[in-house]
Design a protein around this motif. Sequence first.
Motif, PDB file in Angstrom:
ATOM      1  N   SER A  42       0.828  -1.211   0.000  1.00 37.75           N
ATOM      2  CA  SER A  42       0.000   0.000   0.000  1.00 37.75           C
ATOM      3  C   SER A  42       0.862   1.260   0.000  1.00 37.75           C
ATOM      4  N   ALA A  43       1.950   1.258   0.754  1.00 39.54           N
ATOM      5  CA  ALA A  43       2.840   2.429   0.761  1.00 39.54           C
ATOM      6  C   ALA A  43       3.467   2.627  -0.606  1.00 39.54           C
ATOM      7  N   VAL A  45       2.450   1.625  -3.653  1.00 43.65           N
ATOM      8  CA  VAL A  45       1.487   2.055  -4.676  1.00 43.65           C
ATOM      9  C   VAL A  45       1.048   3.496  -4.434  1.00 43.65           C
ATOM     10  N   CYS A  46       0.626   3.801  -3.208  1.00 48.30           N
ATOM     11  CA  CYS A  46       0.117   5.154  -2.923  1.00 48.30           C
ATOM     12  C   CYS A  46       1.192   6.224  -3.064  1.00 48.30           C
ATOM     13  N   GLU A  47       2.374   5.962  -2.523  1.00 49.63           N
ATOM     14  CA  GLU A  47       3.430   6.970  -2.589  1.00 49.63           C
ATOM     15  C   GLU A  47       3.955   7.154  -4.007  1.00 49.63           C
ATOM     16  N   GLU A  48       4.072   6.091  -4.752  1.00 51.68           N
ATOM     17  CA  GLU A  48       4.560   6.244  -6.134  1.00 51.68           C
ATOM     18  C   GLU A  48       3.528   6.947  -7.009  1.00 51.68           C
ATOM     19  N   LEU A  49       2.261   6.653  -6.802  1.00 50.59           N
ATOM     20  CA  LEU A  49       1.228   7.390  -7.537  1.00 50.59           C
ATOM     21  C   LEU A  49       1.291   8.878  -7.201  1.00 50.59           C
ATOM     22  N   ALA A  50       1.486   9.179  -5.921  1.00 49.24           N
ATOM     23  CA  ALA A  50       1.531  10.579  -5.497  1.00 49.24           C
ATOM     24  C   ALA A  50       2.808  11.287  -5.940  1.00 49.24           C
ATOM     25  N   VAL A 121       7.332   1.424  -8.211  1.00 51.48           N
ATOM     26  CA  VAL A 121       6.469   0.748  -7.240  1.00 51.48           C
ATOM     27  C   VAL A 121       7.152  -0.527  -6.747  1.00 51.48           C
ATOM     28  N   HIS A 124      10.209   0.381  -4.550  1.00 50.08           N
ATOM     29  CA  HIS A 124       9.760   0.885  -3.257  1.00 50.08           C
ATOM     30  C   HIS A 124       9.227  -0.267  -2.401  1.00 50.08           C
TER      31      HIS A 124
END
Length: 185
Positions: A42-43, A45-50, A121, A124
């Motif tokens: 989750s970290a 995916v979310c952080e790389e998208l952001a 992703v 990370h």
Amino acid sequence: RIPAFSSLREVTTASKTICLYAFGARLVPLRAFAAATLLAGSAAVCEELAFRGALMGGAERLCLQLLPPRICALIALAAQALLFGRLHSYTASAAYFAAATVAGCAFGAAFLATRNLAVPVLMHFAVDMVSFLVCHVQVSRSGEAEQRRLIGGDSPIATALRGLVGVPPGAPPRADERSAPQQGA
């Protein structure tokens, strides 16, 4: 004392505290692997998208109206890496900020080289997964006194987790294994 080592110690303490609350005090490999996979996934995916998707991509598109593409890519890379470094700094240390910024540069450079968010992703995810699992092993082998010190610590992470879970400062660990060590663990 070397300031970089002091900040590394602070970050390690924060990471151990997070792992203690997230994975429990005892070494339970399957549970730890499942929880680490969920957290790291989750970290990542979310952080790389952001950071690499929205921030880096948006900065690059805005810049293209004024400057050549290569310059815009470098500006976007630097901007997202600096913000990534700042938001991942658990301490006021310049050394940890620099290390987190370098990680942001690596993830951003991977995205620039491939233009595929799956690459950073996966990078990370791998970094977080290894970090979580190694940290969990360290915490589970550290003993009850160290686990109590982590729970009762005055770091921002320990204070926030106590507030969320309800463990008061200095109290003996709760029986709930996910939030504190068990007796005899």
